[in-house]
Design an enzyme around this catalytic site. Structure first.
Site, short mmCIF file in Angstrom:
data_model
loop_
_atom_site.label_atom_id
_atom_site.label_comp_id
_atom_site.label_asym_id
_atom_site.label_seq_id
_atom_site.Cartn_x
_atom_site.Cartn_y
_atom_site.Cartn_z
N GLY A 1 1.32 1.66 -17.47
CA GLY A 1 1.20 0.56 -18.28
C GLY A 1 1.71 -0.64 -16.85
N LEU A 2 1.46 -0.49 -16.70
CA LEU A 2 1.36 -1.26 -15.17
C LEU A 2 0.58 -2.81 -15.16
CD1 LEU A 2 2.51 -1.82 -12.09
CD2 LEU A 2 1.26 -0.52 -11.11
N THR A 3 -0.54 -3.25 -14.77
CA THR A 3 -0.96 -4.00 -15.22
C THR A 3 -0.68 -4.86 -16.14
OG1 THR A 3 -2.99 -3.30 -13.45
CG2 THR A 3 -3.49 -4.90 -14.38
N GLU A 4 -1.08 -6.32 -15.83
CA GLU A 4 -1.12 -7.13 -16.90
C GLU A 4 -2.10 -8.12 -17.10
OE1 GLU A 4 2.95 -8.54 -16.61
OE2 GLU A 4 3.99 -6.89 -16.98
N PRO A 5 -2.18 -8.37 -18.13
CA PRO A 5 -3.48 -9.57 -18.39
C PRO A 5 -3.03 -11.04 -17.55
CG PRO A 5 -2.43 -9.49 -20.04
CD PRO A 5 -1.93 -9.03 -19.74
N ILE B 1 -34.53 4.90 -6.07
CA ILE B 1 -35.24 6.22 -6.20
C ILE B 1 -36.12 6.36 -7.91
CG2 ILE B 1 -35.62 7.97 -5.87
CD1 ILE B 1 -33.81 7.89 -3.46
N GLU C 1 -7.07 1.15 -9.62
CA GLU C 1 -5.93 1.65 -8.67
C GLU C 1 -5.93 1.21 -6.97
OE1 GLU C 1 -5.31 5.71 -11.18
OE2 GLU C 1 -4.76 5.37 -9.08
N SER D 1 -10.77 -2.57 -2.77
CA SER D 1 -11.13 -2.70 -1.92
C SER D 1 -10.37 -3.14 -0.86
CB SER D 1 -12.20 -2.40 -1.56
OG SER D 1 -13.39 -1.83 -2.20
N GLU D 2 -10.00 -4.02 -1.80
CA GLU D 2 -9.29 -5.76 -0.54
C GLU D 2 -7.61 -5.07 -0.25
OE1 GLU D 2 -11.20 -6.41 -3.01
OE2 GLU D 2 -13.06 -7.53 -1.28
#
Lengths: 376, 259
Positions: A121-125, A332, A358, A361-362
């Protein structure tokens, strides 16, 4: 060149993905259901323990073995690949790397066997990239216990029936520390599953901590070193996500090569036309070059050399390749490409997150620029 | 318990298989070799017998040098050691000469039970288990969907057209298995790495103390006299339903003697 063992592992996981995952995963995806039986089988063949030493119940392999397995899984389906990726690189690896002997003994054997899943758990709202400045979750010592308050967002594997432990990054006296929170701890809860654009058969939740108390001994690694810990965890994780992206990019090629031989238009299989051949060739070239990029990053990682730039490049080009191949592959297939029952449609939905998770791209470009000596 | 599992490398059924024009035997160099599918079930059953009763699982294969890949797969699944029967003198064996060579090897290796798939996907004669049992002078239990060992007795459920027979025999014995028996495991990475260190004994024709006239093409009792490429499939018949579709379909089936 891959070793005989790595080649054999790749062949085995490829067979598993084709025989056990491909025939059933579409239905799980459509229902948004976590595929417990596939996870059990992946556990039985040791995929969750690939880079974990045998003394902790793992397979005694290396991180590259994990990457090869992720590529072969993602060639068929990304939901199962991300389930393994998150469980190993985010769930188990921080405990292996930073845990005490007691923490390793308590958690690693069950995580390595796939009997239990771990989450990170790292990212927060309110923010993902914006750490440590933007972090809101706090942990305060009260006697011999940490008291945790806050919430975490987009956490993979956090709410399955077999989730056992979450490593939570929290502010402790202004510094970030990581604390292990077992599931079932009062004050810790996982919300219902998100409704996602892709990765629909994987488990992703928002977590909340409300005066959640765990023993002081649950601190993972050194006090205040959480930021450095997860930067290292994320560098490795980028190589794994690059491998997963290459798998999706190659899966698009696999599907198209078969389809363009069968589908007829204007009197020929469409693979007869150069417009199609060139598209498929570009797709193959993207998958191939992205694979070389992640092989190189993994090689430096295993050799103990700096690999931050190589990992960022691999993640950037591989997620681009996945996105581009998913778009071209769907094109295709025409109308069929827009149908969920065809794998390319699923690949299209699964590709976008690879440019976000993770490290966006920036963020990869920022890291590459920094390695080139360019700073704001 | 000393368990021997016989495995065979066969051409991948997904690829086009060809016979050689010179001696009319299978062209094994032209195709990818894989472990015979039913032999994977045999390896799994051998491993389960070992897990339940202890002992050792030995893989036995006869085939060219590249059959070593098939041995490695069985070792990666968990077998303990292997014997590879490889000799140019064994090339071109039919079921009879194969059973002779394997029986000679088994006499040397020793066994309580021999487990094998009930047929291979290449020649599909399905007679090897019976021939092997006869040559070894031990009971044959064929087409097993379940195997149980109790002391010196082995009991199987033998699949038949009407259900199954319970067949019991005393050890040592030869048991052939069908795909209903289990779900073969995928090798783990630990298994793959361990396979490299497991002993593989290579035996040549001379090690078998065999009558050379009974080995290989020379010892074969069957001979491919001639062969031809299978004719392309004829186009199917499309029955358009204009109210009489059922009758037309029945007519077609009757013309082909299906009904």
């Amino acid at each position: 060149m891959l070793s005989d063992e790595h080649l054999e592992l790749r062949k085995t996981v490829s067979a598993f993905a084709r025989e056990e995952v491909a025939p059933v995963i579409g239905d799980f995806y459509e229902r948004g259901e976590f595929p417990y039986e596939i996870v059990r089988k992946m556990g039985a063949m040791g995929l969750f323990g690939l880079p974990i030493p045998e003394e902790h119940g793992g397979m005694g392999g290396d991180y590259f073995a994990l990457c090869l397995a992720l590529e072969e899984l993602a060639r068929v389906d990304s939901s199962v690949a991300i389930t393994v990726e998150a469980a190993v690189s985010l769930g188990a690896m921080p405990i292996l790397r930073f845990g005490t002997a007691e923490q390793k003994a308590e958690w690693l054997p069950r995580l390595a066997s796939g009997e239990m899943l771990g989450a990170f758990g790292l990212t927060e709202p309110g923010g993902g990239t914006d750490v440590p400045g933007g972090m809101r979750t706090t942990a305060v010592l009260d006697g011999d216990e940490w008291v945790i308050n806050g919430s975490k967002a987009f956490i993979t594997n956090a709410g399955t029936d077999i989730t056992g432990v979450v490593s939570v990054a929290a502010l402790t006296d202004g510094l970030i520390s990581t604390i292990l929170v077992p599931t079932g701890t009062p004050g810790f809860s996982a919300s219902k599953k998100y409704s996602k654009v892709g990765w629909s058969a994987s488990d992703t939740r928002e977590l909340s901590f409300n005066d959640c108390r765990v023993p002081r001994a649950n601190l993972l690694g050194e006090f205040g070193r959480g930021y450095a810990q997860f930067l290292q965890t994320l560098d490795e994780g980028r190589v794994a996500i690059a491998a997963l992206s290459v798998g999706l990019a190659q899966g698009c090629v696999d599907e198209c090569v078969t389809y363009v031989r069968e589908r007829h238009a204007f009197g020929h299989p469409i693979g007869h036309y150069q417009a199609i051949q060139f598209k498929v060739s570009d797709m193959e070239a993207r998958a191939h070059t992205a694979r070389l990029a992640y092989y190189h990053a993994a090689e430096r990682m295993l050799a103990g050399l700096p690999f931050k730039k190589e990992a960022a490049i691999a993640k950037l080009v591989a997620s681009n390749a996945a996105m581009d191949n998913a778009r071209d592959g769907t094109q295709i297939f025409g109308g069929y490409g827009f149908m969920n029952e065809f794998p390319v449609g699923r690949f299209y939905r699964d590709a976008k997150i690879l440019e976000i998770g993770e490290g966006t791209s920036e963020v990869q470009r920022m890291l590459i620029a920094r390695e080139l000596g360019l700073t704001a | 318990m000393n368990i021997v599992v016989c495995v065979k490398q066969v051409p991948d059924t997904a690829t086009e298989r060809k016979l050689r024009s010179d001696d009319k035997t299978l062209d094994r160099d032209a195709v990818d070799g894989v472990i015979n599918e039913l032999d994977e079930y045999a390896v799994e059953e051998a491993l389960r017998l070992k897990e339940a009763h202890g002992g050792e699982v030995t893989v036995l294969t006869m085939g060219p040098a590249k059959a070593a890949d098939t041995i490695r797969k069985a070792l990666a699944m968990g077998a303990d050691k292997a014997v590879h029967l490889v000799d140019d003198a064994l090339a071109g064996s039919d079921a009879l000469s194969t059973s002779y060579a394997l029986a000679q090897a088994l006499g040397r290796v020793g066994f309580d039970v021999v487990v094998l798939g009930s047929e291979s996907t290449d020649a599909r004669t399905g007679v090897l288990a019976a021939m092997l049992a006869e040559r070894l002078g031990v009971p044959q239990l064929s087409q097993a969907r379940k195997v149980e060992v109790n002391g010196s007795a082995v009991t199987i459920e033998r699949v038949t057209d009407y259900g199954y027979d319970r067949v019991e025999a005393s050890l040592p014995a030869v048991v052939s298995v069908v795909e209903k028996i289990n779900e073969p495991r995928y090798p783990s990475f630990k298994g793959i790495m361990a396979a490299k260190k497991k002993p593989v004994e290579t035996l040549g024709a001379a090690d078998l103390e065999a009558d050379a006239g009974q080995l290989g093409l020379a010892g074969a009792w069957s001979e491919v006299v001639d062969f031809a490429v299978a004719p392309p499939r004829a186009a199917g018949t499309v029955v358009k339903d204009e109210g009489d579709g059922g009758a037309k379909a029945a007519e077609f089936l009757a013309s082909k003697k299906f009904i």
